[in-house]
Scaffold this active site. Sequence first.
Site, PDB file in Angstrom:
ATOM      1  N   THR A  95       0.905  -1.066   0.083  1.00  0.00           N
ATOM      2  CA  THR A  95       0.266  -0.163   0.357  1.00  0.00           C
ATOM      3  C   THR A  95       0.986   0.773  -0.224  1.00  0.00           C
ATOM      4  OG1 THR A  95       0.054  -0.310   2.490  1.00  0.00           O
ATOM      5  CG2 THR A  95      -1.898  -1.055   1.463  1.00  0.00           C
ATOM      6  N   LEU A  96       0.356   1.883  -1.082  1.00  0.00           N
ATOM      7  CA  LEU A  96       1.272   3.625  -0.581  1.00  0.00           C
ATOM      8  C   LEU A  96       0.625   4.552   0.033  1.00  0.00           C
ATOM      9  CD1 LEU A  96       2.340   2.162  -4.995  1.00  0.00           C
ATOM     10  CD2 LEU A  96       3.686   2.256  -3.063  1.00  0.00           C
ATOM     11  N   ASP A 121      -9.182  11.532   7.876  1.00  0.00           N
ATOM     12  CA  ASP A 121      -8.580  10.998   9.118  1.00  0.00           C
ATOM     13  C   ASP A 121      -8.223   9.223   8.990  1.00  0.00           C
ATOM     14  OD1 ASP A 121      -7.302   8.899  11.450  1.00  0.00           O
ATOM     15  OD2 ASP A 121      -9.665   9.551  12.828  1.00  0.00           O
ATOM     16  N   ALA A 124      -8.089   4.337   9.881  1.00  0.00           N
ATOM     17  CA  ALA A 124      -8.356   2.818   9.314  1.00  0.00           C
ATOM     18  C   ALA A 124      -7.556   3.026   7.820  1.00  0.00           C
ATOM     19  CB  ALA A 124      -9.571   2.575   9.373  1.00  0.00           C
ATOM     20  N   ALA A 125      -6.846   3.695   6.934  1.00  0.00           N
ATOM     21  CA  ALA A 125      -7.288   2.815   5.586  1.00  0.00           C
ATOM     22  C   ALA A 125      -6.871   1.916   6.031  1.00  0.00           C
ATOM     23  CB  ALA A 125      -6.190   4.195   5.366  1.00  0.00           C
ATOM     24  N   GLY A 126      -5.132   0.948   6.269  1.00  0.00           N
ATOM     25  CA  GLY A 126      -4.675   0.131   5.631  1.00  0.00           C
ATOM     26  C   GLY A 126      -5.092  -1.238   6.151  1.00  0.00           C
ATOM     27  N   ASP A 127      -6.072  -0.599   7.436  1.00  0.00           N
ATOM     28  CA  ASP A 127      -6.782  -1.812   7.614  1.00  0.00           C
ATOM     29  C   ASP A 127      -8.232  -2.193   6.713  1.00  0.00           C
ATOM     30  OD1 ASP A 127      -4.901  -3.053   9.716  1.00  0.00           O
ATOM     31  OD2 ASP A 127      -6.263  -0.851  11.218  1.00  0.00           O
ATOM     32  N   ARG A 160     -13.424   9.870   6.661  1.00  0.00           N
ATOM     33  CA  ARG A 160     -14.513   9.470   7.629  1.00  0.00           C
ATOM     34  C   ARG A 160     -13.540   9.884   8.966  1.00  0.00           C
ATOM     35  NH1 ARG A 160     -18.783   5.076   5.994  1.00  0.00           N
ATOM     36  NH2 ARG A 160     -19.456   5.564   4.747  1.00  0.00           N
ATOM     37  N   SER A 166     -15.368   4.534  10.929  1.00  0.00           N
ATOM     38  CA  SER A 166     -14.733   5.617   9.422  1.00  0.00           C
ATOM     39  C   SER A 166     -14.768   4.125   8.169  1.00  0.00           C
ATOM     40  CB  SER A 166     -13.349   5.257   8.932  1.00  0.00           C
ATOM     41  OG  SER A 166     -12.565   4.752   9.699  1.00  0.00           O
TER      42      SER A 166
END
Length: 170
Positions: A95-96, A121, A124-127, A160, A166
Site C-alpha cells: 500500500t502506498l 482521518d 483505518a486506511a490500511g486495515d 470519515r 470510518s
Amino acid sequence: FGSLSMTDEPVRSAHLHALEVAEKAGVLRSYDPNLRPPLWPDLDTAKENILALMSHCDILKISDNEIQWLSGKEDYDEGIAWLRSQFDIPLIFLTLGKDGAYYADAAQTVFQPIFPVKAVDTTAAGDTFTGYFLAGFAEGMAIPEALRMSAKASSIAVSRAGAVPSIPWR
C-alpha cells in the site's frame, strides 16, 4: 496476524503457538507487519521480530515505509523482489497511501490507484484496504477486482473520522 503481539510475553508465545497450529491445519495466513516504533524497545528488535514472521504468511500486506525500512530498498519493485528472494510469500500487496497499491505474485504485478477524496482521518486506511482485499480474495474475486474494491473502501474510510466508524459496510 500482525507483529504487535510480538512485543511482549506472554502474548508473543501465544501468537507463535497460534501460527504453528494454523500452519499445521493448512489455514491461509495474512500478515500485516504494522510497524509501530514506540511499542518496541528499539528498531533492531522490531526488525528482527517482524522479519521472523515473514515465513509464516501466505499473503503479506506491507506499506511503503515498511518495505523500504525492512528491505533497505527505496525502489518498491526492488523491495518486493528482495522480499520474494528472502521469503516464500506467494502473494504480496504493497500500500502506498494516496498513491495507490500494488499486488505482486510470481506471475504478475498489478497497480491500483486510490480514488481521490478529501482525507479526514487515515487511521483505518490500511486495515480497511486489507479487510476488503481479503474478503474479495476469499470470495474468489479476480485480483484487479479485489484491489479496486479495496481502493474504493479505503478511500471511503479516509473521508470519515475514526478508526472503526470510518470503515464502510458492503
